[in-house]
Design a protein around this motif. Structure first.
Motif, PDB file in Angstrom:
ATOM      1  N   SER A 272      38.512  41.506  39.901  1.00  0.00           N
ATOM      2  CA  SER A 272      39.807  41.416  40.568  1.00  0.00           C
ATOM      3  C   SER A 272      40.407  42.802  40.757  1.00  0.00           C
ATOM      4  O   SER A 272      41.046  43.087  41.779  1.00  0.00           O
ATOM      5  CB  SER A 272      40.769  40.525  39.778  1.00  0.00           C
ATOM      6  OG  SER A 272      41.154  41.135  38.564  1.00  0.00           O
TER       7      SER A 272
ATOM      8  N   ALA B  32      39.052  44.428  43.825  1.00  0.00           N
ATOM      9  CA  ALA B  32      39.721  43.980  45.048  1.00  0.00           C
ATOM     10  C   ALA B  32      41.040  44.723  45.254  1.00  0.00           C
ATOM     11  O   ALA B  32      41.373  45.117  46.385  1.00  0.00           O
ATOM     12  CB  ALA B  32      39.967  42.473  44.985  1.00  0.00           C
ATOM     13  N   TYR B  33      41.794  44.958  44.160  1.00  0.00           N
ATOM     14  CA  TYR B  33      43.052  45.693  44.294  1.00  0.00           C
ATOM     15  C   TYR B  33      42.799  47.146  44.699  1.00  0.00           C
ATOM     16  O   TYR B  33      43.559  47.720  45.495  1.00  0.00           O
ATOM     17  CB  TYR B  33      43.831  45.652  42.979  1.00  0.00           C
ATOM     18  CG  TYR B  33      44.229  44.263  42.523  1.00  0.00           C
ATOM     19  CD1 TYR B  33      44.489  43.247  43.442  1.00  0.00           C
ATOM     20  CD2 TYR B  33      44.347  43.962  41.167  1.00  0.00           C
ATOM     21  CE1 TYR B  33      44.857  41.978  43.025  1.00  0.00           C
ATOM     22  CE2 TYR B  33      44.709  42.696  40.742  1.00  0.00           C
ATOM     23  CZ  TYR B  33      44.960  41.710  41.676  1.00  0.00           C
ATOM     24  OH  TYR B  33      45.318  40.455  41.253  1.00  0.00           O
TER      25      TYR B  33
ATOM     26  N   GLY C  93      41.578  39.103  44.862  1.00  0.00           N
ATOM     27  CA  GLY C  93      41.736  39.552  43.479  1.00  0.00           C
ATOM     28  C   GLY C  93      42.356  38.492  42.597  1.00  0.00           C
ATOM     29  O   GLY C  93      41.932  38.281  41.453  1.00  0.00           O
TER      30      GLY C  93
ATOM     31  N   GLY D  53      45.004  48.764  40.141  1.00  0.00           N
ATOM     32  CA  GLY D  53      43.660  48.224  40.306  1.00  0.00           C
ATOM     33  C   GLY D  53      42.665  48.823  39.333  1.00  0.00           C
ATOM     34  O   GLY D  53      41.822  48.114  38.770  1.00  0.00           O
TER      35      GLY D  53
END
Length: 374
Positions: free
Chosen positions: A74, A77-78, A98, A161
């Motif tokens: 996740s 993804a950030y 995410g 992230g």
């Protein structure tokens, strides 16, 4: 417990930062903010029973070793949402990915870690395992939210992230060094069978979770709308109060009765939400957050004791997973529902919803007391 703490840092660090990134920097409304934050819990909900089954039949370690890498992804993804040259819709898509990845990962690693704790200490210490698990969870939530807001303010959402990537990997390094707990086996059990045994304490847990979901999604926006600073302090106060009660009285649900402790806890939580709704200053609002934390602290272990006592030992992992699914329902539904309410009645309406949900939980306690021995 350290692995739980690190895993939940990955969940908590983006919470406040996401609401500000989506609602402030990208310009989305409160409904979209609530929906994106709630998606993680809906993804978790969809896999709780399967995670519990995997723990019972394959052992808790297997679920953990799948869940923690998913949680780390996740953060990837950030990071991509921050570094790629995307429009607001593209950034939103990566944030949604995410949240979904974290939802699947959290379902597996938390169910596995709680089942591992119960297996290591014994079923008669289930309440204590849940209490200490809750300390780790809300210590992470209390520290993670202000930490994420600070990192975002200094280095942008990219830093959020990166932190989300790192902490599950550290948790994974701990788990691979622990001896695995044996699988307890058992036949496959339909989800409706387990839910039929635990839905009453689960519903009380879900309603008691609404104030936390409200605070996680909307407290930073509420502070910003009022021109107040340091929303992270209020979230930290919630978590500090929560942890303090858990440290002082982890055995209270067993000693005095789970239903009795739940009634007192929910009363404190209701008072905290009312104070947040009426607060004329950030200091009063922080006091409301602290009261909410004091009240919410022991609802989880009190209801958890009742839920796990309702099933045979070979279904305990599934009971844990499905019990926590009620919290997922609350977290998943509260965000978008309260987002719509705040668009109509203002951000302070979020805390009216929190108070109403806690009041409903209080009304359900006698039903549990009549049907389940504390």
């Amino acid at each position: 417990m350290l692995a739980v703490f690190l895993g939940f840092l990955a969940l908590s660090v983006p919470l406040g930062a996401l609401s500000l990134e989506l609602g402030g920097n990208l310009g989305f409304g409160t409904f979209v903010v609530g929906l994106v934050i709630g998606l993680q819990s809906l993804a978790t909900l969809s896999t709780r029973h399967q995670a519990g089954t995997l723990c019972d039949q394959g052992g808790p370690r297997k679920a953990i070793l799948i869940g923690l890498p998913l949680a780390a992804s996740s953060g990837v993804a950030y990071v991509l949402s921050s570094v790629l040259p995307l429009g607001v819709e593209g950034k939103l898509a990566f944030m949604v990915a995410g949240r979904l990845s974290m939802g699947l990962g959290e379902s597996l690693f938390l169910t596995g870690l709680m089942s591992l704790g119960i297996a290591r200490l014994g079923a008669d210490r289930t309440g204590r395992v849940m209490s200490w698990t809750g300390i780790a969870i809300y210590a992470a939530l209390g520290l993670g939210a202000p930490f994420g807001l600070t990192a975002q303010g200094a280095y942008g959402f990219l830093a959020v992230g990166l932190i989300t990537c790192l902490t599950p990997i550290l948790a994974l390094a701990i788990i691979v060094r622990l001896p695995p707990a044996p699988a307890v086996g058992g036949q496959r059990v339909p989800i409706h069978h387990v839910l039929g045994l635990i839905w009453r304490p689960g519903l009380v847990l879900a309603l008691s979770m609404v104030p936390f979901a409200v605070m996680a999604a909307f407290l930073p926006l509420h502070y910003a709308a009022r021109g107040w600073s340091q929303a992270g302090i209020a979230l930290f106060g919630f978590a500090a109060a929560y942890v303090l009660v858990r440290l002082v009285g982890p055995g209270l649900p067993v000693r005095f009765g789970a239903t009795r402790i739940a009634v007192g806890s929910l009363a404190f939580e209701l008072a905290g939400q009312a104070l947040l709704w009426l607060a004329p200053s950030p200091n009063i609002a922080a006091m409301g957050a602290i009261l909410t934390g004091l009240g919410f602290s022991l609802v989880f272990p009190a209801m958890g004791v009742l839920a796990t006592r309702s099933v045979p030992p070979d279904q305990r992992g599934r009971a844990v997973g499905n019990f926590m699914a009620f919290a997922d329902i609350a977290l998943g539904v509260t965000g978008p529902a309260v987002g719509l309410a705040t668009q109509w009645a203002g951000l302070s309406a979020a805390f009216i919803v929190g108070a109403a949900a806690t009041g409903a939980a209080l009304l359900l306690i006698p039903l549990i007391k009549l049907r389940t021995a504390p």
